[in-house]
Design a protein around this motif. Structure first.
Motif, PDB file in Angstrom:
ATOM      1  N   VAL A  25       0.821  -1.242   0.069  1.00  0.00           N
ATOM      2  CA  VAL A  25       0.097  -0.002  -0.164  1.00  0.00           C
ATOM      3  C   VAL A  25       0.701   1.237   0.001  1.00  0.00           C
ATOM      4  N   ILE A  26       0.804   2.044  -0.916  1.00  0.00           N
ATOM      5  CA  ILE A  26       1.424   3.557  -1.134  1.00  0.00           C
ATOM      6  C   ILE A  26       0.377   4.388  -0.881  1.00  0.00           C
ATOM      7  N   THR A  27       0.758   5.218   0.107  1.00  0.00           N
ATOM      8  CA  THR A  27      -0.284   6.195   0.125  1.00  0.00           C
ATOM      9  C   THR A  27      -0.031   7.525   0.780  1.00  0.00           C
ATOM     10  N   MET A  28      -0.671   8.813   0.407  1.00  0.00           N
ATOM     11  CA  MET A  28       0.203  10.139   0.883  1.00  0.00           C
ATOM     12  C   MET A  28      -1.099  10.370   2.124  1.00  0.00           C
ATOM     13  N   ILE A  29      -0.588  10.638   3.189  1.00  0.00           N
ATOM     14  CA  ILE A  29      -1.528  11.132   4.469  1.00  0.00           C
ATOM     15  C   ILE A  29      -0.969  12.225   5.129  1.00  0.00           C
ATOM     16  N   THR A  30      -1.952  12.766   5.700  1.00  0.00           N
ATOM     17  CA  THR A  30      -1.590  13.927   6.765  1.00  0.00           C
ATOM     18  C   THR A  30      -1.141  13.564   7.958  1.00  0.00           C
ATOM     19  N   ILE A  31      -0.884  14.069   8.966  1.00  0.00           N
ATOM     20  CA  ILE A  31      -0.519  13.622  10.260  1.00  0.00           C
ATOM     21  C   ILE A  31      -1.867  13.042  10.923  1.00  0.00           C
ATOM     22  N   ASP A  32      -2.902  13.442  10.653  1.00  0.00           N
ATOM     23  CA  ASP A  32      -4.087  12.902  11.366  1.00  0.00           C
ATOM     24  C   ASP A  32      -4.724  11.845  10.296  1.00  0.00           C
ATOM     25  N   GLY A  33      -4.046  11.213   9.419  1.00  0.00           N
ATOM     26  CA  GLY A  33      -4.315  10.375   8.812  1.00  0.00           C
ATOM     27  C   GLY A  33      -5.386  10.369   7.662  1.00  0.00           C
ATOM     28  N   VAL A  34      -5.510  11.458   7.297  1.00  0.00           N
ATOM     29  CA  VAL A  34      -6.498  11.915   6.040  1.00  0.00           C
ATOM     30  C   VAL A  34      -5.533  11.507   4.768  1.00  0.00           C
ATOM     31  N   MET A  35      -6.317  10.848   3.715  1.00  0.00           N
ATOM     32  CA  MET A  35      -5.630  10.424   2.552  1.00  0.00           C
ATOM     33  C   MET A  35      -6.333  10.885   1.227  1.00  0.00           C
ATOM     34  N   GLN A  36      -7.422  11.665   1.560  1.00  0.00           N
ATOM     35  CA  GLN A  36      -8.427  11.895   0.239  1.00  0.00           C
ATOM     36  C   GLN A  36      -7.880  13.224  -0.396  1.00  0.00           C
ATOM     37  N   ALA A  37      -7.995  13.028  -1.748  1.00  0.00           N
ATOM     38  CA  ALA A  37      -7.682  14.003  -2.643  1.00  0.00           C
ATOM     39  C   ALA A  37      -6.332  14.632  -2.525  1.00  0.00           C
ATOM     40  N   PRO A  38      -5.177  14.077  -2.512  1.00  0.00           N
ATOM     41  CA  PRO A  38      -4.065  14.725  -2.402  1.00  0.00           C
ATOM     42  C   PRO A  38      -3.651  15.557  -3.472  1.00  0.00           C
ATOM     43  N   GLY A  39      -4.083  15.027  -4.701  1.00  0.00           N
ATOM     44  CA  GLY A  39      -3.546  15.626  -5.937  1.00  0.00           C
ATOM     45  C   GLY A  39      -3.943  16.767  -6.706  1.00  0.00           C
ATOM     46  N   GLY A  40      -5.055  17.254  -6.136  1.00  0.00           N
ATOM     47  CA  GLY A  40      -5.813  18.388  -6.872  1.00  0.00           C
ATOM     48  C   GLY A  40      -7.300  18.729  -6.279  1.00  0.00           C
TER      49      GLY A  40
END
Length: 197
Positions: free
Chosen positions: A6-21
């Motif tokens: 699993v490769i994912t971009m996340i915030t400190i609080d674990g949000v991964m929604q819509a990182p790209g735009g």
């Protein structure tokens, strides 16, 4: 047996929604799309180049819809993306014009895929799919890109349905812009104890 990574971009609080735009995924009234944009630097580019080396990918249907609309026309930004097999878990879609795409409909299909011959399979984005994989203990490695922001709301990487599991750090990098890139591999059960004993 194939590894699922699993490769994912996340915030400190674990949000991964819509990182790209901004328009990537506005579901639930999400208004912070594109939150990774301010953090790009050369070291981050090197990390992403490594993550994007050709490998078969497994996607949820919503992420696939985004990828299918973008990557076939921008394949120079992800060499090999048109050539690798794209596996898509979907209850609504059965075909695509994007070459080398196969549709799966159940978790059992994913288990069969994992137990087949072949190379690693990388999962990008796909919050609901990742939570399903974690629930069924099918994740062999986690590649997390942790960004130094908190968004407070949005689709999260982890849910209460995840199977408890231990992981071991494989490697880590911190970029000048503050992104922590870490890779973990599955390492048995959760161990507990009492501090100081």
């Amino acid at each position: 047996m194939r590894k699922i990574i699993v490769i994912t971009m996340i915030t400190i609080d674990g949000v991964m929604q819509a990182p790209g735009g901004p328009d990537e995924d506005t579901s639930g009234g999400f208004e912070y799309g594109g939150w990774v944009a301010p953090f790009g630097d050369e070291e981050y580019g090197n990390v992403m180049q490594e993550q994007m080396k050709p490998a078969d990918i497994l996607l949820g249907r919503k992420t696939f819809d985004i990828f299918e609309d973008y990557w076939p026309k921008h394949a120079d930004g992800w060499p090999g993306i048109n050539d690798v097999t794209k596996y898509v878990l979907s209850s609504t879609r059965k075909n695509s014009d994007w070459q080398n795409t196969e549709f799966l409909s159940t978790i059992e299909d994913i288990k069969k895929l994992k137990n087949s011959e072949g190379g690693d399979i990388k999962v990008w984005g796909s919050a609901t799919l990742v939570q399903l994989l974690l629930q069924h203990d099918l994740v062999d490695e986690l590649g997390l890109l942790i960004y130094p922001i908190i968004l407070g709301k949005g689709k999260k990487l982890f849910s209460d349905s995840s199977t408890p599991a231990g992981f071991t750090l494989i490697e880590s990098t911190t970029t000048p812009s503050g992104i922590i890139a870490v890779s973990y591999k599955r390492a048995g059960e959760v161990k507990t104890g009492t501090i100081g004993e």
